[in-house]
Design an enzyme around this catalytic site. Structure first.
Site, mmCIF file in Angstrom:
data_model
loop_
_atom_site.group_PDB
_atom_site.id
_atom_site.type_symbol
_atom_site.label_atom_id
_atom_site.label_comp_id
_atom_site.label_asym_id
_atom_site.label_seq_id
_atom_site.Cartn_x
_atom_site.Cartn_y
_atom_site.Cartn_z
ATOM 1 N N GLY A 10 -1.875 -112.010 50.054
ATOM 2 C CA GLY A 10 -0.591 -112.492 49.885
ATOM 3 C C GLY A 10 0.155 -111.270 50.398
ATOM 4 O O GLY A 10 -0.433 -110.407 51.030
ATOM 5 N N ASP A 110 -2.303 -120.639 50.224
ATOM 6 C CA ASP A 110 -2.217 -120.467 48.691
ATOM 7 C C ASP A 110 -1.584 -121.608 47.885
ATOM 8 O O ASP A 110 -2.240 -122.129 46.827
ATOM 9 C CB ASP A 110 -1.567 -119.214 48.263
ATOM 10 C CG ASP A 110 -0.149 -119.289 48.821
ATOM 11 O OD1 ASP A 110 0.198 -120.072 49.808
ATOM 12 O OD2 ASP A 110 0.599 -118.458 48.267
ATOM 13 N N THR A 133 5.288 -112.578 45.367
ATOM 14 C CA THR A 133 6.174 -112.058 46.291
ATOM 15 C C THR A 133 7.603 -112.983 46.281
ATOM 16 O O THR A 133 8.532 -112.534 45.989
ATOM 17 C CB THR A 133 5.906 -111.548 47.572
ATOM 18 O OG1 THR A 133 4.818 -110.883 47.546
ATOM 19 C CG2 THR A 133 7.123 -111.116 48.421
#
Length: 256
Positions: A10, A110, A133
């Site tokens: 990520g 993802d 995020t």
């Protein structure tokens, strides 16, 4: 023991997990750093894997939204494990159900993993809310296809930007306040940050259901999912490791 190493890169954190079949044996998290080399990842990972009976890595699957990190992880796999990793989102990675999005549209790896795991575990017609995020909303059709979603600023990013842009406002931790009306600056920030983000999530989920004209299950994932689940009846399911299970399922599908 021949196990699967699943890696989710990520923007803020990178997660590593070991799977024996569909069982997650263990997982670790580190900060995502584009300058970290494949050798450094290997040394760090080897020291941690030494605590789980030195498993033999037989397969590697990677989802990444950071190209530089993906390059170093691929180098680690090829040099130290003699494995060409499966890269979710690449042309040679097959999905159980193809996404239904605009032609040539890029879908984050993802998000594809979330859709795969959520459909397998909970069925179709659902919304996955992934707290990272960014706060991602992934919509999964009745047949398991990823059909799109929404992306909003993540709560941790919002807190950081607010502190940086407003000199008089302190940086506060993310927590669930008792009240929506604060009587000092910190309590006001806690109230606005938490209840504001929760209201945003509820509002987008309601609008998605209205647009699709049906009731939908909601699944919360990411490290902060359980925090928002405490004060809300929004989520039907909470699975903080949903992405990693999706990677394991995609890897299994490609092996079969």
């Amino acid at each position: 023991m021949n196990v699967l190493l699943a890696i989710d890169v990520g923007n803020t954190n990178t997660m590593f997990a070991l799977f024996d079949g569909d069982h997650m044996m263990c997982h670790w998290r580190c900060a995502t750093e584009a300058q970290r080399t494949g050798d450094e990842y290997f040394v760090w990972l080897s020291s941690l894997m030494g605590t789980v009976d030195s498993p033999s890595i037989g397969t590697v699957v990677i989802a990444s939204v950071v190209p530089n990190v993906l390059f170093h992880l691929k180098s680690m796999c090829r040099q130290h494990y003699r494995i060409d990793p499966l890269i979710v989102g690449s042309s040679d990675c097959r999905l159980p159900v193809a996404p239904k999005v605009d032609e040539n549209a890029h879908v984050g790896a993802d998000r594809l993993a979330n859709a795969t795991a959520a459909f397998t575990l909970y069925g179709g017609d659902l919304i996955v809310v992934d707290f990272g995020t960014a706060t991602n909303f992934d919509v999964v059709d009745a047949d398991g296809a990823y059909v799109g979603g929404a992306i909003a600023p993540g709560i941790e990013l919002s807190v950081r930007v607010l502190h940086q842009a407003a000199a008089a406002l302190p940086h506060v931790e993310i927590m669930c306040p008792q009240k929506a009306v604060g009587t000092n600056t910190r309590d006001c920030l806690h109230a606005g940050i938490y209840w504001g983000h929760l209201s945003m999530v509820e509002g987008i989920c309601d609008r998605i259901c209205t647009e699709r004209g049906c009731s939908m299950q909601t699944v919360g994932t990411g490290g902060l999912a359980s925090l928002f689940d405490r004060e809300s009846k929004l989520f039907d399911h909470v699975n903080e490791n949903l992405t990693m299970h999706g990677l394991a399922l995609i890897s299994q599908h490609n092996r079969e």
